[in-house]
Write a protein that holds these residues in place. Structure first.
Motif, PDB file in Angstrom:
ATOM      1  N   VAL A 173       0.839  -1.195   0.000  1.00  0.00           N
ATOM      2  CA  VAL A 173       0.000   0.000   0.000  1.00  0.00           C
ATOM      3  C   VAL A 173       0.878   1.251   0.000  1.00  0.00           C
ATOM      4  O   VAL A 173       1.786   1.377   0.818  1.00  0.00           O
ATOM      5  CB  VAL A 173      -0.936   0.013   1.228  1.00  0.00           C
ATOM      6  CG1 VAL A 173      -1.794   1.266   1.249  1.00  0.00           C
ATOM      7  CG2 VAL A 173      -1.819  -1.224   1.238  1.00  0.00           C
ATOM      8  N   THR A 230      -1.828   3.986  -4.172  1.00  0.00           N
ATOM      9  CA  THR A 230      -2.874   2.979  -4.095  1.00  0.00           C
ATOM     10  C   THR A 230      -4.238   3.657  -4.090  1.00  0.00           C
ATOM     11  O   THR A 230      -5.183   3.199  -4.736  1.00  0.00           O
ATOM     12  CB  THR A 230      -2.703   2.121  -2.818  1.00  0.00           C
ATOM     13  OG1 THR A 230      -1.397   1.557  -2.821  1.00  0.00           O
ATOM     14  CG2 THR A 230      -3.751   1.032  -2.732  1.00  0.00           C
ATOM     15  N   PHE A 231      -4.341   4.781  -3.369  1.00  0.00           N
ATOM     16  CA  PHE A 231      -5.600   5.513  -3.307  1.00  0.00           C
ATOM     17  C   PHE A 231      -5.939   6.129  -4.662  1.00  0.00           C
ATOM     18  O   PHE A 231      -7.103   6.179  -5.054  1.00  0.00           O
ATOM     19  CB  PHE A 231      -5.537   6.602  -2.237  1.00  0.00           C
ATOM     20  CG  PHE A 231      -5.397   6.035  -0.859  1.00  0.00           C
ATOM     21  CD1 PHE A 231      -6.479   5.463  -0.216  1.00  0.00           C
ATOM     22  CD2 PHE A 231      -4.178   6.064  -0.207  1.00  0.00           C
ATOM     23  CE1 PHE A 231      -6.356   4.930   1.057  1.00  0.00           C
ATOM     24  CE2 PHE A 231      -4.043   5.534   1.064  1.00  0.00           C
ATOM     25  CZ  PHE A 231      -5.125   4.960   1.692  1.00  0.00           C
ATOM     26  N   THR A 249      -7.216   3.254  -6.746  1.00  0.00           N
ATOM     27  CA  THR A 249      -8.538   2.855  -6.273  1.00  0.00           C
ATOM     28  C   THR A 249      -9.585   3.870  -6.699  1.00  0.00           C
ATOM     29  O   THR A 249     -10.670   3.516  -7.162  1.00  0.00           O
ATOM     30  CB  THR A 249      -8.541   2.684  -4.744  1.00  0.00           C
ATOM     31  OG1 THR A 249      -7.593   1.672  -4.406  1.00  0.00           O
ATOM     32  CG2 THR A 249      -9.918   2.301  -4.225  1.00  0.00           C
ATOM     33  N   THR A 287     -10.069   3.651 -10.555  1.00  0.00           N
ATOM     34  CA  THR A 287     -10.749   2.395 -10.894  1.00  0.00           C
ATOM     35  C   THR A 287     -12.213   2.453 -10.479  1.00  0.00           C
ATOM     36  O   THR A 287     -13.104   2.094 -11.265  1.00  0.00           O
ATOM     37  CB  THR A 287     -10.041   1.206 -10.222  1.00  0.00           C
ATOM     38  OG1 THR A 287      -8.686   1.159 -10.679  1.00  0.00           O
ATOM     39  CG2 THR A 287     -10.737  -0.098 -10.549  1.00  0.00           C
ATOM     40  N   THR A 288     -12.484   2.909  -9.261  1.00  0.00           N
ATOM     41  CA  THR A 288     -13.862   2.992  -8.776  1.00  0.00           C
ATOM     42  C   THR A 288     -14.681   3.958  -9.623  1.00  0.00           C
ATOM     43  O   THR A 288     -15.835   3.670  -9.974  1.00  0.00           O
ATOM     44  CB  THR A 288     -13.888   3.417  -7.299  1.00  0.00           C
ATOM     45  OG1 THR A 288     -13.131   2.467  -6.546  1.00  0.00           O
ATOM     46  CG2 THR A 288     -15.302   3.481  -6.759  1.00  0.00           C
ATOM     47  N   GLU A 331     -15.456   2.225 -12.837  1.00  0.00           N
ATOM     48  CA  GLU A 331     -16.422   1.136 -12.605  1.00  0.00           C
ATOM     49  C   GLU A 331     -17.846   1.680 -12.473  1.00  0.00           C
ATOM     50  O   GLU A 331     -18.800   0.987 -12.762  1.00  0.00           O
ATOM     51  CB  GLU A 331     -16.070   0.366 -11.335  1.00  0.00           C
ATOM     52  CG  GLU A 331     -14.932  -0.580 -11.496  1.00  0.00           C
ATOM     53  CD  GLU A 331     -14.550  -1.281 -10.207  1.00  0.00           C
ATOM     54  OE1 GLU A 331     -13.914  -2.339 -10.300  1.00  0.00           O
ATOM     55  OE2 GLU A 331     -14.883  -0.773  -9.110  1.00  0.00           O
ATOM     56  N   TYR A 353      -3.450   3.585 -13.937  1.00  0.00           N
ATOM     57  CA  TYR A 353      -4.108   3.483 -12.641  1.00  0.00           C
ATOM     58  C   TYR A 353      -5.458   2.768 -12.710  1.00  0.00           C
ATOM     59  O   TYR A 353      -6.106   2.588 -11.689  1.00  0.00           O
ATOM     60  CB  TYR A 353      -4.311   4.878 -12.050  1.00  0.00           C
ATOM     61  CG  TYR A 353      -3.016   5.542 -11.671  1.00  0.00           C
ATOM     62  CD1 TYR A 353      -2.427   5.280 -10.441  1.00  0.00           C
ATOM     63  CD2 TYR A 353      -2.378   6.412 -12.540  1.00  0.00           C
ATOM     64  CE1 TYR A 353      -1.235   5.885 -10.083  1.00  0.00           C
ATOM     65  CE2 TYR A 353      -1.186   7.021 -12.191  1.00  0.00           C
ATOM     66  CZ  TYR A 353      -0.622   6.753 -10.965  1.00  0.00           C
ATOM     67  OH  TYR A 353       0.559   7.344 -10.618  1.00  0.00           O
ATOM     68  N   ASP A 354      -5.890   2.375 -13.875  1.00  0.00           N
ATOM     69  CA  ASP A 354      -7.166   1.683 -14.061  1.00  0.00           C
ATOM     70  C   ASP A 354      -6.938   0.184 -13.873  1.00  0.00           C
ATOM     71  O   ASP A 354      -6.336  -0.474 -14.713  1.00  0.00           O
ATOM     72  CB  ASP A 354      -7.718   1.981 -15.460  1.00  0.00           C
ATOM     73  CG  ASP A 354      -9.011   1.244 -15.759  1.00  0.00           C
ATOM     74  OD1 ASP A 354      -9.569   0.592 -14.859  1.00  0.00           O
ATOM     75  OD2 ASP A 354      -9.458   1.321 -16.924  1.00  0.00           O
ATOM     76  N   HIS A 355      -7.422  -0.357 -12.766  1.00  0.00           N
ATOM     77  CA  HIS A 355      -7.191  -1.772 -12.447  1.00  0.00           C
ATOM     78  C   HIS A 355      -8.433  -2.636 -12.617  1.00  0.00           C
ATOM     79  O   HIS A 355      -8.515  -3.726 -12.048  1.00  0.00           O
ATOM     80  CB  HIS A 355      -6.656  -1.898 -11.013  1.00  0.00           C
ATOM     81  CG  HIS A 355      -5.320  -1.264 -10.828  1.00  0.00           C
ATOM     82  ND1 HIS A 355      -4.172  -1.781 -11.362  1.00  0.00           N
ATOM     83  CD2 HIS A 355      -4.965  -0.122 -10.197  1.00  0.00           C
ATOM     84  CE1 HIS A 355      -3.146  -0.997 -11.051  1.00  0.00           C
ATOM     85  NE2 HIS A 355      -3.607   0.020 -10.345  1.00  0.00           N
ATOM     86  N   ARG A 356      -9.376  -2.176 -13.428  1.00  0.00           N
ATOM     87  CA  ARG A 356     -10.599  -2.971 -13.610  1.00  0.00           C
ATOM     88  C   ARG A 356     -10.315  -4.333 -14.210  1.00  0.00           C
ATOM     89  O   ARG A 356     -10.963  -5.316 -13.850  1.00  0.00           O
ATOM     90  CB  ARG A 356     -11.596  -2.222 -14.508  1.00  0.00           C
ATOM     91  CG  ARG A 356     -12.188  -0.997 -13.855  1.00  0.00           C
ATOM     92  CD  ARG A 356     -13.066  -0.255 -14.803  1.00  0.00           C
ATOM     93  NE  ARG A 356     -12.260   0.283 -15.899  1.00  0.00           N
ATOM     94  CZ  ARG A 356     -12.749   0.864 -16.974  1.00  0.00           C
ATOM     95  NH1 ARG A 356     -14.059   0.972 -17.132  1.00  0.00           N
ATOM     96  NH2 ARG A 356     -11.949   1.349 -17.899  1.00  0.00           N
ATOM     97  N   ARG A 380      -9.170  -7.607 -11.894  1.00  0.00           N
ATOM     98  CA  ARG A 380     -10.045  -8.303 -10.952  1.00  0.00           C
ATOM     99  C   ARG A 380     -10.622  -9.556 -11.595  1.00  0.00           C
ATOM    100  O   ARG A 380     -11.381  -9.494 -12.544  1.00  0.00           O
ATOM    101  CB  ARG A 380     -11.165  -7.383 -10.497  1.00  0.00           C
ATOM    102  CG  ARG A 380     -10.622  -6.215  -9.712  1.00  0.00           C
ATOM    103  CD  ARG A 380     -11.703  -5.423  -9.087  1.00  0.00           C
ATOM    104  NE  ARG A 380     -11.099  -4.338  -8.325  1.00  0.00           N
ATOM    105  CZ  ARG A 380     -11.702  -3.232  -8.013  1.00  0.00           C
ATOM    106  NH1 ARG A 380     -12.948  -3.050  -8.369  1.00  0.00           N
ATOM    107  NH2 ARG A 380     -11.099  -2.303  -7.322  1.00  0.00           N
TER     108      ARG A 380
END
Length: 146
Positions: free
Chosen positions: A91, A95-96, A99, A102-103, A106, A129-132, A135
């Motif tokens: 972290v 990370t923020f 997140t 990505t959020t 999403e 930074y897009d980690h969709r 998952r």
């Protein structure tokens, strides 16, 4: 404190970023709740010249009136991550950012707006930074038959 202000019906925060860049962004209603609670507890909401995010005087829990340094922020983030059950080695402050981006995406946000919010000159940087796509549900992995 002057970097957190009301503009019409909305609250905004002025960010001072690397390279001396400054940007002003709207404050999410949840962030406003947290900021207001912090300012009330700190007792600095009326001090327009006060530093918004301050360091502490040793381990006293009292604010020192000096700005919080980046390495202290990282140490704090890692402590809180560990308290929440995350591996602090995994972290960082970025990370923020990941997140948040990505959020946002999403929830049907568009890449161009995410780029603007993040202050990136290029959409390619925002895509980092897009980690969709990272998952994958455990159930999907278990479909692999060996």
């Amino acid at each position: 404190m002057g970097d957190y202000f009301q503009a019409g019906h909305r609250w905004k925060i002025r960010l001072r970023e690397k390279g001396g860049q400054r940007r002003t962004v709207p404050v999410h209603h949840k962030a406003k709740e947290y900021l207001d609670a912090y300012l009330e507890e700190a007792g600095i909401q009326e001090e327009r010249e006060a530093v918004l995010f301050q360091s502490l005087k040793g381990r006293t829990g009292e604010l020192a009136g000096k700005r919080l340094k980046a390495d202290n922020v990282l140490q704090m983030v890692k402590r809180r991550a560990e308290e929440a059950g995350f591996d602090p080695a995994q972290v960082t402050c970025h990370t923020f950012r990941a997140t948040g981006i990505t959020t946002y995406l999403e929830n049907d946000g568009d890449l161009e707006t995410a780029q603007h919010i993040a202050g990136h000159a290029s959409a390619n940087t925002t895509r980092i930074y897009d980690h969709r796509n990272e998952r994958v549900d455990q159930e999907e992995i278990e479909r692999v038959r060996i």
